[in-house]
Design a protein around this motif. Structure first.
Motif, PDB file in Angstrom:
ATOM      1  N   ASP A 186      44.485  40.638  33.854  1.00 53.70           N
ATOM      2  CA  ASP A 186      44.780  40.734  35.144  1.00 53.70           C
ATOM      3  C   ASP A 186      43.702  40.880  35.671  1.00 53.70           C
ATOM      4  O   ASP A 186      43.860  40.807  36.916  1.00 53.70           O
ATOM      5  CB  ASP A 186      45.373  42.554  35.047  1.00 53.70           C
ATOM      6  CG  ASP A 186      46.981  42.621  34.663  1.00 53.70           C
ATOM      7  OD1 ASP A 186      47.003  41.578  34.629  1.00 53.70           O
ATOM      8  OD2 ASP A 186      47.518  43.719  34.052  1.00 53.70           O
ATOM      9  N   HIS A 187      42.476  41.436  35.288  1.00 55.24           N
ATOM     10  CA  HIS A 187      41.028  41.732  35.641  1.00 55.24           C
ATOM     11  C   HIS A 187      40.141  40.483  35.873  1.00 55.24           C
ATOM     12  O   HIS A 187      39.429  40.063  36.689  1.00 55.24           O
ATOM     13  CB  HIS A 187      40.020  42.722  34.697  1.00 55.24           C
ATOM     14  CG  HIS A 187      40.306  43.828  34.510  1.00 55.24           C
ATOM     15  ND1 HIS A 187      40.290  44.411  35.791  1.00 55.24           N
ATOM     16  CD2 HIS A 187      40.822  44.549  34.186  1.00 55.24           C
ATOM     17  CE1 HIS A 187      40.975  46.080  35.945  1.00 55.24           C
ATOM     18  NE2 HIS A 187      40.962  46.275  34.474  1.00 55.24           N
ATOM     19  N   LEU A 188      40.396  39.047  34.890  1.00 53.28           N
ATOM     20  CA  LEU A 188      40.231  38.011  35.449  1.00 53.28           C
ATOM     21  C   LEU A 188      41.235  37.110  36.167  1.00 53.28           C
ATOM     22  O   LEU A 188      40.466  37.048  37.118  1.00 53.28           O
ATOM     23  CB  LEU A 188      40.768  37.354  34.218  1.00 53.28           C
ATOM     24  CG  LEU A 188      39.520  36.739  33.489  1.00 53.28           C
ATOM     25  CD1 LEU A 188      38.124  36.030  33.313  1.00 53.28           C
ATOM     26  CD2 LEU A 188      38.790  38.027  32.669  1.00 53.28           C
ATOM     27  N   THR A 189      41.793  37.618  36.915  1.00 51.43           N
ATOM     28  CA  THR A 189      42.573  37.808  38.214  1.00 51.43           C
ATOM     29  C   THR A 189      41.979  37.485  39.259  1.00 51.43           C
ATOM     30  O   THR A 189      41.715  37.118  40.455  1.00 51.43           O
ATOM     31  CB  THR A 189      44.536  36.966  38.114  1.00 51.43           C
ATOM     32  OG1 THR A 189      45.047  37.020  36.759  1.00 51.43           O
ATOM     33  CG2 THR A 189      44.700  36.716  39.462  1.00 51.43           C
ATOM     34  N   MET A 190      41.676  39.616  39.141  1.00 50.80           N
ATOM     35  CA  MET A 190      41.114  39.706  40.533  1.00 50.80           C
ATOM     36  C   MET A 190      38.899  38.873  40.300  1.00 50.80           C
ATOM     37  O   MET A 190      38.823  38.964  41.234  1.00 50.80           O
ATOM     38  CB  MET A 190      40.642  41.051  40.242  1.00 50.80           C
ATOM     39  CG  MET A 190      42.517  41.756  40.247  1.00 50.80           C
ATOM     40  SD  MET A 190      43.035  41.565  41.993  1.00 50.80           S
ATOM     41  CE  MET A 190      41.683  42.203  43.354  1.00 50.80           C
ATOM     42  N   ALA A 191      38.980  39.175  39.222  1.00 51.43           N
ATOM     43  CA  ALA A 191      37.577  38.820  39.528  1.00 51.43           C
ATOM     44  C   ALA A 191      37.274  37.126  39.798  1.00 51.43           C
ATOM     45  O   ALA A 191      36.382  36.428  40.620  1.00 51.43           O
ATOM     46  CB  ALA A 191      37.013  38.289  38.187  1.00 51.43           C
ATOM     47  N   MET A 192      38.350  36.142  39.972  1.00 52.96           N
ATOM     48  CA  MET A 192      38.668  35.312  40.602  1.00 52.96           C
ATOM     49  C   MET A 192      38.985  34.732  41.906  1.00 52.96           C
ATOM     50  O   MET A 192      37.985  34.353  42.509  1.00 52.96           O
ATOM     51  CB  MET A 192      39.725  34.088  39.464  1.00 52.96           C
ATOM     52  CG  MET A 192      39.203  33.883  38.334  1.00 52.96           C
ATOM     53  SD  MET A 192      40.745  32.892  37.446  1.00 52.96           S
ATOM     54  CE  MET A 192      41.004  31.426  38.392  1.00 52.96           C
ATOM     55  N   GLU A 193      39.899  35.875  42.409  1.00 53.98           N
ATOM     56  CA  GLU A 193      39.700  36.328  43.390  1.00 53.98           C
ATOM     57  C   GLU A 193      38.661  36.361  44.609  1.00 53.98           C
ATOM     58  O   GLU A 193      37.982  35.996  45.844  1.00 53.98           O
ATOM     59  CB  GLU A 193      40.489  37.334  44.290  1.00 53.98           C
ATOM     60  CG  GLU A 193      42.000  36.888  43.577  1.00 53.98           C
ATOM     61  CD  GLU A 193      43.130  37.702  44.159  1.00 53.98           C
ATOM     62  OE1 GLU A 193      42.869  39.017  45.084  1.00 53.98           O
ATOM     63  OE2 GLU A 193      44.619  37.209  43.906  1.00 53.98           O
ATOM     64  N   ILE A 194      37.640  37.533  43.915  1.00 55.66           N
ATOM     65  CA  ILE A 194      36.450  38.215  44.677  1.00 55.66           C
ATOM     66  C   ILE A 194      35.090  37.198  44.813  1.00 55.66           C
ATOM     67  O   ILE A 194      34.889  36.262  45.270  1.00 55.66           O
ATOM     68  CB  ILE A 194      35.617  39.551  43.579  1.00 55.66           C
ATOM     69  CG1 ILE A 194      36.347  40.020  43.886  1.00 55.66           C
ATOM     70  CG2 ILE A 194      33.956  39.128  43.560  1.00 55.66           C
ATOM     71  CD1 ILE A 194      35.505  41.063  43.085  1.00 55.66           C
ATOM     72  N   CYS A 195      34.854  35.617  43.799  1.00 53.09           N
ATOM     73  CA  CYS A 195      34.320  34.350  43.144  1.00 53.09           C
ATOM     74  C   CYS A 195      34.827  33.702  44.401  1.00 53.09           C
ATOM     75  O   CYS A 195      34.267  32.599  44.207  1.00 53.09           O
ATOM     76  CB  CYS A 195      33.853  34.366  42.174  1.00 53.09           C
ATOM     77  SG  CYS A 195      32.971  35.519  40.522  1.00 53.09           S
ATOM     78  N   GLY A 196      36.289  33.515  44.534  1.00 55.31           N
ATOM     79  CA  GLY A 196      36.675  32.613  45.347  1.00 55.31           C
ATOM     80  C   GLY A 196      36.281  30.921  44.750  1.00 55.31           C
ATOM     81  O   GLY A 196      37.165  30.839  43.041  1.00 55.31           O
ATOM     82  N   GLY A 197      36.601  30.261  45.592  1.00 49.49           N
ATOM     83  CA  GLY A 197      36.846  28.212  45.294  1.00 49.49           C
ATOM     84  C   GLY A 197      35.537  28.288  43.953  1.00 49.49           C
ATOM     85  O   GLY A 197      36.366  27.229  43.288  1.00 49.49           O
ATOM     86  N   VAL A 198      34.751  28.819  44.276  1.00 49.79           N
ATOM     87  CA  VAL A 198      34.284  28.015  42.950  1.00 49.79           C
ATOM     88  C   VAL A 198      34.639  28.646  41.425  1.00 49.79           C
ATOM     89  O   VAL A 198      34.388  28.502  40.423  1.00 49.79           O
ATOM     90  CB  VAL A 198      32.722  29.193  42.640  1.00 49.79           C
ATOM     91  CG1 VAL A 198      33.297  30.354  42.610  1.00 49.79           C
ATOM     92  CG2 VAL A 198      31.835  28.509  42.158  1.00 49.79           C
TER      93      VAL A 198
END
Length: 241
Positions: A186-198
């Protein structure tokens, strides 16, 4: 002692491609009571009646091998038994406890990687003239990741000590595996949203950890299956499916 003939197939065998021997959990006394019907055997992979087929198309855990092992009337002696005859379930249960702690540790390692990526990125990436780490929503995600990581490590270290002392119950091993893999995913999904397209770039690393965490949720027993198993001691007066 007597010989045994093993016949059957095991799919989703991890790293058997590089193994000299495998442990086979086979039915040896189907009429006995549950927990006393199977035996574990150590079988050499170079036996002429053992064949291996690599499974193609896997898009995660690229560093590991996954395949199917077929046993075509493989003869083994009593000396090949791991543990005791008809106590294979006990052997496998002990092994799975350690495996589930390992999966929990892998999940937390992915979470730690994501936390480091987010902390660095949120201090470097700017929006509206300021680092995105100054935004409260970004801070919420980062501190939640840090809290989950600290909680998970504390729990895992305690259970690892119990495992070393041979006092770890199966339910506790299942619960830490369920929770660490679920929360990390779950946290990995949120981390990816913070970092965006990269985040979608393999070079950045988050997408690879996100894919690999799927294995942590289904490996060593899927989380769905383990929840039912772990819930049984909580409701001993009824039979749970």
């Amino acid at each position: 002692g007597k010989d045994w003939i093993i016949k059957g197939e095991k799919c989703w065998s991890t790293n058997a491609k590089w193994s000299s021997h495998v442990v086979v959990h086979a039915m040896t006394d189907p009429k006995s009571k549950p927990g006393h019907r199977t035996t574990c055997f150590i079988v050499p992979m170079d036996d002429p009646n053992v064949s291996y087929q690599e499974m193609a198309g896997k898009d995660l855990w690229s560093q590991s091998s996954t395949g199917s092992i077929a046993f075509d009337d493989v003869r083994v002696s009593g000396d090949a038994i791991l543990g005791k005859e008809n106590e294979g379930f006990k052997v496998m249960a002990q092994s799975l406890n350690g495996g589930r702690l390992f999966i929990a540790g892998m999940s937390l390692a992915s979470l730690a990687f994501a936390l480091d990526k987010c902390r660095t990125y949120s201090q470097e990436r700017e929006q509206f003239g300021v680092p995105i780490g100054t935004f409260q929503r970004v801070q919420d995600v980062i501190i939640d990741m840090d809290i989950t990581l600290e909680q998970g490590l504390t729990w895992l270290i305690d259970l690892t000590n119990r495992y070393d002392n041979d006092t770890l119950d199966r339910e506790s091993a299942a619960k830490v595996k369920i929770e660490c893999s679920r929360r990390a995913s779950d946290h990995l999904t949120m981390a990816m949203e913070i970092c965006g397209g990269v985040s979608s770039l393999d070079e950045f690393g988050l997408i690879r950890h996100h894919r690999d965490l799927f294995v942590c949720r289904v490996g060593e027993g899927s989380n769905f299956a383990l929840k039912g198993f772990a819930a049984r001691p909580l409701m001993p007066d009824i039979t749970l499916q």
